[in-house]
Design a protein around this motif. Structure first.
Motif, mmCIF file in Angstrom:
data_model
loop_
_atom_site.group_PDB
_atom_site.id
_atom_site.type_symbol
_atom_site.label_atom_id
_atom_site.label_comp_id
_atom_site.label_asym_id
_atom_site.label_seq_id
_atom_site.Cartn_x
_atom_site.Cartn_y
_atom_site.Cartn_z
ATOM 1 N N GLY A 194 0.802 -1.208 0.000
ATOM 2 C CA GLY A 194 0.000 0.000 0.000
ATOM 3 C C GLY A 194 0.835 1.257 0.000
ATOM 4 N N ARG A 195 0.170 2.374 -0.130
ATOM 5 C CA ARG A 195 0.868 3.659 -0.105
ATOM 6 C C ARG A 195 1.588 3.879 1.222
ATOM 7 N NH1 ARG A 195 -2.390 8.759 -2.718
ATOM 8 N NH2 ARG A 195 -3.285 7.751 -4.565
ATOM 9 N N ASP A 196 1.029 3.303 2.309
ATOM 10 C CA ASP A 196 1.618 3.489 3.632
ATOM 11 C C ASP A 196 2.695 2.450 3.942
ATOM 12 O OD1 ASP A 196 0.073 1.229 3.868
ATOM 13 O OD2 ASP A 196 -1.093 1.918 5.592
ATOM 14 N N LEU A 242 11.843 -0.794 -4.229
ATOM 15 C CA LEU A 242 11.254 0.031 -5.283
ATOM 16 C C LEU A 242 10.211 1.011 -4.749
ATOM 17 C CD1 LEU A 242 10.754 -2.706 -8.049
ATOM 18 C CD2 LEU A 242 12.569 -0.974 -7.920
ATOM 19 N N ASP A 243 9.976 0.991 -3.430
ATOM 20 C CA ASP A 243 8.882 1.772 -2.846
ATOM 21 C C ASP A 243 7.602 1.530 -3.637
ATOM 22 O OD1 ASP A 243 7.617 3.456 -1.068
ATOM 23 O OD2 ASP A 243 8.173 5.290 -2.109
ATOM 24 N N TYR A 244 7.346 0.269 -3.877
ATOM 25 C CA TYR A 244 6.293 -0.166 -4.788
ATOM 26 C C TYR A 244 4.919 0.073 -4.168
ATOM 27 C CZ TYR A 244 4.193 -3.011 -8.462
ATOM 28 O OH TYR A 244 3.458 -3.427 -9.532
ATOM 29 N N HIS A 287 -5.282 -4.296 -5.541
ATOM 30 C CA HIS A 287 -4.491 -3.342 -6.315
ATOM 31 C C HIS A 287 -5.153 -1.964 -6.273
ATOM 32 C CE1 HIS A 287 -1.592 -2.001 -9.315
ATOM 33 N NE2 HIS A 287 -2.592 -1.448 -9.981
ATOM 34 N N LEU A 288 -6.460 -1.934 -6.448
ATOM 35 C CA LEU A 288 -7.169 -0.663 -6.409
ATOM 36 C C LEU A 288 -7.105 -0.044 -5.015
ATOM 37 C CD1 LEU A 288 -10.221 -1.718 -8.568
ATOM 38 C CD2 LEU A 288 -8.399 -0.122 -9.239
ATOM 39 N N ARG A 289 -7.258 -0.858 -3.990
ATOM 40 C CA ARG A 289 -7.142 -0.333 -2.627
ATOM 41 C C ARG A 289 -5.767 0.300 -2.430
ATOM 42 N NH1 ARG A 289 -9.866 -3.914 2.092
ATOM 43 N NH2 ARG A 289 -11.670 -4.813 1.020
ATOM 44 N N LEU A 294 -6.267 3.101 0.252
ATOM 45 C CA LEU A 294 -7.249 2.481 1.138
ATOM 46 C C LEU A 294 -6.612 1.320 1.898
ATOM 47 C CD1 LEU A 294 -10.272 2.344 -1.347
ATOM 48 C CD2 LEU A 294 -9.913 4.003 0.507
ATOM 49 N N PRO A 295 -7.208 0.899 3.034
ATOM 50 C CA PRO A 295 -6.675 -0.263 3.746
ATOM 51 C C PRO A 295 -6.695 -1.502 2.855
ATOM 52 C CG PRO A 295 -8.254 0.929 5.110
ATOM 53 C CD PRO A 295 -8.357 1.512 3.732
ATOM 54 N N LEU A 296 -5.664 -2.319 2.952
ATOM 55 C CA LEU A 296 -5.602 -3.546 2.162
ATOM 56 C C LEU A 296 -6.510 -4.610 2.756
ATOM 57 C CD1 LEU A 296 -1.746 -3.812 1.487
ATOM 58 C CD2 LEU A 296 -3.515 -2.704 0.097
ATOM 59 N N GLY A 297 -7.050 -5.467 1.874
ATOM 60 C CA GLY A 297 -7.887 -6.568 2.323
ATOM 61 C C GLY A 297 -7.082 -7.820 2.595
ATOM 62 N N SER A 298 -7.689 -8.771 3.274
ATOM 63 C CA SER A 298 -7.030 -10.030 3.596
ATOM 64 C C SER A 298 -6.658 -10.789 2.327
ATOM 65 C CB SER A 298 -7.958 -10.908 4.448
ATOM 66 O OG SER A 298 -7.442 -12.224 4.562
ATOM 67 N N THR A 299 -5.459 -11.365 2.330
ATOM 68 C CA THR A 299 -4.999 -12.175 1.203
ATOM 69 C C THR A 299 -5.107 -13.668 1.498
ATOM 70 O OG1 THR A 299 -2.744 -11.915 2.056
ATOM 71 C CG2 THR A 299 -3.435 -10.414 0.300
#
Length: 379
Positions: A194-196, A242-244, A287-289, A294-299
């Motif tokens: 995520g962004r964070d 990569l700060d991906y 990916h959209l989150r 937005l908070p990531l969902g469970s994988t």
């Protein structure tokens, strides 16, 4: 309402849009082809990737941009990033587009790879083969995927033919020679950051290929407990270096219980399609989150899944749809040799049930031999 721009209008853009609808998102795709299949669901800007007028129109109509196609010129992504948020960052795209830069990064991060060397001339090919040994594979550094832009060298007699086939491309896209790895199988880790900086990964996926194109994927991998910690650690290293931001896939060879990195894809990936039905949150939604902050969902996986890729033409849907485990995805593409036109996923709560449903479906399609490797790995 947020509008997400997608560079590339193929099936990955299409599935991103489908996943984003419940989130209340709008989409705009850009592609060089007016009949790209995402255009059946979302508006499109049609233009060359280097057409600044088309890029400007695209940028003016979206809030954030991402990719479904890694061969978008990095320069175009950089042009957009100066005007709107772009995730993943163009640097990640640029590195993933160049096999030499990519493998160099892997090695710098302590991730093992097959031996490799840059090749610029015919004499350089001789020198690289002498150093790496036969068999080996000559590849284009850029613009190659699904087995394209590759030539396998088995004997010294193959060198001239390899250079005739790929040498003319050396000035434009560069060449790399890689050692051939007699791997036992190929696996991939599909991950999201995520962004964070939050990082998550789906269970390790085992993959099968035909003619260089993904044929089937199984998740979780049969022996994932032993391999997954290392694979996920490798993916985390790459993402942080990569700060991906977004979903990516790291493809790995398994040999003698060890993992060697093959390549990464800076986008949602074919080997993660099973997550649509087989995980708490699909790769497309996550990916959209990620790109939206937005908070990531469970994988976490939901039971066990097998994804079957349809190449060239769509088979009959009924044998899959008759199964309580079956899910069907038609990309709306015309038939063409070597083209990914759709996939099916079978999901069940246990491996034994999944094997039975898979056998029934592929037998009805008269394709048991094609997917026999998957069946045998289900035990």
């Amino acid at each position: 309402m947020t509008t997400v721009g997608i560079l590339g209008g193929g099936q990955l853009a299409r599935m991103l849009a489908l996943a984003g609808a419940p989130l209340g998102l709008r989409f705009l795709a850009m592609d060089t082809s007016a009949d790209a299949c995402a255009g059946q669901f979302v508006p499109m800007v049609v233009g060359d990737w280097r057409d600044e007028a088309a890029l400007a129109e695209f940028a003016s109509r979206v809030d954030v941009a991402t990719f479904d196609f890694e061969n978008v010129p990095a320069e175009s992504a950089e042009w957009l990033a100066a005007r709107i948020p772009v995730f993943p960052a163009p640097r990640a795209l640029r590195i993933a587009q160049d096999r030499l830069a990519e493998k160099t990064l892997f090695n710098e991060l302590g991730i093992g790879t097959p031996a490799f060397a840059a090749v610029d001339t015919r004499a350089g090919l001789d020198e690289a083969v002498a150093r790496i040994g036969l068999p080996c594979i000559l590849k284009t550094r850029r613009l190659g995927y699904d087995g394209k832009g590759q030539f396998r060298l088995k004997t010294p007699a193959d060198l001239d033919a390899a250079w005739v086939a790929l040498g003319p491309q050396a000035p434009k896209v560069g060449l790399i020679l890689e050692a051939f790895v007699p791997f036992e199988r190929e696996v991939s880790v599909v991950a999201v950051r995520g962004r964070d900086g939050e990082f998550r990964a789906w269970p390790l996926t085992e993959n099968w290929h035909r003619d260089g194109i993904l044929s089937a994927s199984m998740a979780p991998c049969a022996d994932g407990a032993a391999l997954e910690p290392q694979a996920v650690a490798y993916a985390r290293k790459v993402a942080e270096a990569l700060d991906y931001v977004g979903v990516f896939a790291l493809e790995l060879f398994v040999r003698d219980g060890q993992l060697l990195a093959n390549e990464m894809a800076p986008r949602v990936h074919n080997s993660g399609h099973w997550t649509i039905e087989g995980a708490e949150t699909s790769q497309f939604e996550n990916h959209l989150r990620a790109v939206l902050g937005l908070p990531l969902g469970s994988t976490a996986a939901v039971g066990h899944s097998v994804m079957l890729n349809w190449i060239g033409a769509m088979p009959e849907a009924a044998p899959v749809l008759r199964s309580p485990a079956g899910h069907w995805h038609d990309y709306g593409k015309s038939s063409r040799e070597g083209r990914k036109v759709g996939h099916a996923t079978l999901r069940a709560d246990d491996r034994a049930t999944l094997r039975g449903e898979l056998e029934t479906a592929v037998d009805a399609l008269s394709r048991r031999e094609e997917f026999s490797g998957v069946i045998s790995r289900l035990g």
